[in-house]
Design a protein around this motif. Structure first.
Motif, PDB file in Angstrom:
ATOM      1  N   TYR A 145       0.831  -1.205   0.000  1.00 35.57           N
ATOM      2  CA  TYR A 145       0.000   0.000   0.000  1.00 35.57           C
ATOM      3  C   TYR A 145       0.868   1.258   0.000  1.00 35.57           C
ATOM      4  O   TYR A 145       0.509   2.253  -0.639  1.00 35.57           O
ATOM      5  N   THR A 146       1.990   1.214   0.724  1.00 39.51           N
ATOM      6  CA  THR A 146       2.873   2.388   0.728  1.00 39.51           C
ATOM      7  C   THR A 146       3.490   2.633  -0.643  1.00 39.51           C
ATOM      8  O   THR A 146       3.878   3.758  -0.948  1.00 39.51           O
ATOM      9  N   GLN A 147       3.556   1.585  -1.457  1.00 40.20           N
ATOM     10  CA  GLN A 147       4.088   1.714  -2.814  1.00 40.20           C
ATOM     11  C   GLN A 147       2.967   1.875  -3.842  1.00 40.20           C
ATOM     12  O   GLN A 147       3.214   1.792  -5.040  1.00 40.20           O
ATOM     13  N   LYS A 148       1.721   2.046  -3.344  1.00 35.87           N
ATOM     14  CA  LYS A 148       0.524   2.235  -4.180  1.00 35.87           C
ATOM     15  C   LYS A 148       0.285   1.046  -5.115  1.00 35.87           C
ATOM     16  O   LYS A 148      -0.076   1.222  -6.273  1.00 35.87           O
ATOM     17  N   GLN A 149       0.479  -0.176  -4.602  1.00 37.62           N
ATOM     18  CA  GLN A 149       0.281  -1.378  -5.407  1.00 37.62           C
ATOM     19  C   GLN A 149      -0.805  -2.289  -4.840  1.00 37.62           C
ATOM     20  O   GLN A 149      -1.090  -3.324  -5.420  1.00 37.62           O
ATOM     21  N   GLN A 186      -8.119  -2.553  -3.200  1.00 34.31           N
ATOM     22  CA  GLN A 186      -9.055  -2.221  -2.119  1.00 34.31           C
ATOM     23  C   GLN A 186      -9.425  -3.471  -1.304  1.00 34.31           C
ATOM     24  O   GLN A 186      -9.537  -3.396  -0.088  1.00 34.31           O
TER      25      GLN A 186
END
Length: 118
Positions: free
Chosen positions: A54-58, A61
């Motif tokens: 999530y921190t790498q936007k991968q 939801q």
């Protein structure tokens, strides 16, 4: 009405059998606990991987919802851990779990519930 004490023919054998039954039940309960803790460990590792993604936007939801659910399970375990250090913990923890069921609040983490899917 007289109450007669139950006298066994072989009291030593009865004691051995009851002691063995106790140890077998204890081993079985500890194996169930080990399995639940192993499942919780695996779910926590997956949660941390999802948060890293999530921190790498991968992360998707759905993955984030599953990770947040696991984080809530960790907080539930920490909440019960606070009662484990108190005196009379063998009495208070089952009482809290029972009261939670009566009120409708799930106190135990999902891996310790028998109804949850494995």
């Amino acid at each position: 009405m007289k109450i007669y004490p139950h006298i066994y023919k072989a009291p030593v054998r009865v004691l051995r059998i009851s002691r063995r039954r106790f140890w077998l039940r204890l081993k079985r309960d500890l194996l169930v606990l080990k399995g639940a803790l192993a499942q919780e460990k695996q779910e926590t590792k997956e949660m941390l991987i999802t948060y890293k993604r999530y921190t790498q936007k991968q992360a998707t939801q759905e993955e984030m919802q599953a990770a947040n659910k696991q984080f809530a399970d960790i907080l539930k375990g920490l909440g019960l851990g606070m009662f484990a250090v108190l005196p009379f913990a063998p009495v208070t923890i089952p009482l809290i779990v029972k009261l939670g069921k009566i009120v409708g609040v799930d106190v135990l983490p999902s891996s310790f519930n028998k109804d949850s899917e494995k």
